[in-house]
Structures are given as structure tokens and as C-alpha cells.
Enzyme design. Structure first.
Site, PDB file in Angstrom:
ATOM      1  N   ARG A  36       0.815  -1.216   0.000  1.00 24.03           N
ATOM      2  CA  ARG A  36       0.000   0.000   0.000  1.00 24.03           C
ATOM      3  C   ARG A  36       0.849   1.267   0.000  1.00 24.03           C
ATOM      4  NH1 ARG A  36      -5.291  -1.821   3.424  1.00 24.03           N
ATOM      5  NH2 ARG A  36      -5.258  -3.941   2.602  1.00 24.03           N
TER       6      ARG A  36
ATOM      7  N   GLU B 131      13.933  -9.257  -2.957  1.00 17.39           N
ATOM      8  CA  GLU B 131      14.091  -8.152  -3.898  1.00 17.39           C
ATOM      9  C   GLU B 131      12.983  -7.135  -3.642  1.00 17.39           C
ATOM     10  OE1 GLU B 131      13.503 -11.438  -5.406  1.00 17.39           O
ATOM     11  OE2 GLU B 131      15.627 -11.973  -5.365  1.00 17.39           O
TER      12      GLU B 131
END
EC number: 3.5.4.13
Length: 188
Positions: free
Chosen positions: A116, A137
Site C-alpha cells: 500500500r 528483492e
């Protein structure tokens, strides 16, 4: 393939040492402060990111080449919070060490708290009989700097159990990322 429950995950940890260290419930507070949660969930395990990061930089103006990767592409940091530059990328690793059973494939999804904020975590599948720290990653998709908190939840691992054991496991084919420790760069 079926997704495995918290009960199965606990059993696999106790009997096969699948995740260590292991938090048997969701941890949401540390030293009286709210944190991004980690630990066992209903159908997965929320893993933490360590304080070891490698952040992409253009200081040396090198090309990112997966077949000939240069450490000059990165800046190493050991920090409590990693700041990822706008529209950039960083590598981290889990605190947890995983040992995947032969009949299981593990996939990783991001945590909604980070998603978010425009921070995406990507991990390729953990294959049958792979073990090690997971290199994470992180992509900052925003035009602003973004923060990743070390020692807090970073992603969720989902365990998929096959109805048939594979002919050749990751360990048997001597996969190049077997037993990786720390943040591991691309290997060919």
C-alpha cells in the site's frame, strides 16, 4: 497441490526444522512498539528482513547484467531501516533460514502494509529440498524515497504440498543458490 495450514507448518518446523528461527504466532509488538508483523499465520509464514541490504546505485554508471553482475551496481548497508531511492531497487535477506521438504514448493507474496506504500517484494519460488536464507528483492515504485524496516515482517511464504514427489529436487541437481547465507547476488 494444496496450500498448507498453520498446523502443518508447525509440524514441519518441529519435525523437519523447516524454518529457524520460528515464531509460532503473529508478532505485532516489540519493546512496546508496533511493528510490521511476522510469524505464523493461518496459511503461511510472515518472514522478517535482516539489517543487511544492498541498494542499487548509479554512482559508478555500470550496466546491470545478470550474466556478468558487478558489485559496483550496489551500495552495502547494515541498518535498522533501509531507504530505497525513488523508482529504485534493493536486495535484503530473511532472518529465517528455510529447509524446504521434498514434496513442497514455496511461493512468496508481499505484505499489504508495504504494498500500500508502493513497495513490492519479489522472490522466486523456493524449490523442493532447497535451503538457505532467502534473498528478497524490494522495488520502490514511487517517486519518493521508501523505507524498509529491518527485523520486522517483509513478506509471506505460502507452502504448496504436491500429491506426488518430484523426480529431481533442487539439492539433487545442485542448484547454484543452495545453502545461501546472506544477501546473494545473481550467479550464472
Amino acid at each position: 497441490m494444496a496450500i498448507m495450514s498453520d498446523k502443518w507448518i508447525k509440524d514441519a518446523v518441529m519435525n523437519q526444522n523447516m524454518i529457524r528461527p520460528f515464531a509460532a504466532k503473529q508478532v505485532r509488538v516489540h519493546n512496546k512498539e508496533k511493528i510490521i508483523s511476522y510469524g505464523l499465520s493461518s496459511y503461511g509464514y510472515d518472514a522478517r528482513v535482516s539489517n543487511e541490504f544492498k541498494i542499487f546505485t548509479n554512482i559508478n554508471s555500470t550496466t546491470v547484467d545478470p550474466k556478468n553482475f558487478s558489485e559496483y551496481n550496489l551500495v552495502d548497508r547494515e541498518v535498522d531501516a533501509c531507504i530505497i531511492p525513488p523508482n529504485s531497487f534493493a536486495l535484503g535477506r530473511t532472518i529465517e533460514y528455510f529447509k524446504i521438504p521434498r514434496d513442497v514448493l514455496v511461493i512468496c507474496v508481499g505484505k499489504s502494509t508495504y504494498a500500500r506504500c508502493g513497495i513490492i517484494v519479489n522472490v522466486t519460488p523456493l524449490e523442493p529440498e532447497w535451503e538457505g536464507h532467502v534473498t528478497l528483492e524490494f522495488s520502490n515504485t514511487t517517486p519518493l524515497p521508501a523505507k524498509i524496516y529491518a527485523n520486522e515482517g517483509a513478506c509471506q511464504f505460502l507452502f504448496l504440498k504436491s500429491d506426488q514427489i518430484c523426480d529431481t529436487s533442487y539439492a539433487e541437481r545442485q542448484g547454484k543458490y543452495m545453502k545461501q547465507v546472506g544477501v546473494t547476488l545473481p550467479l550464472t
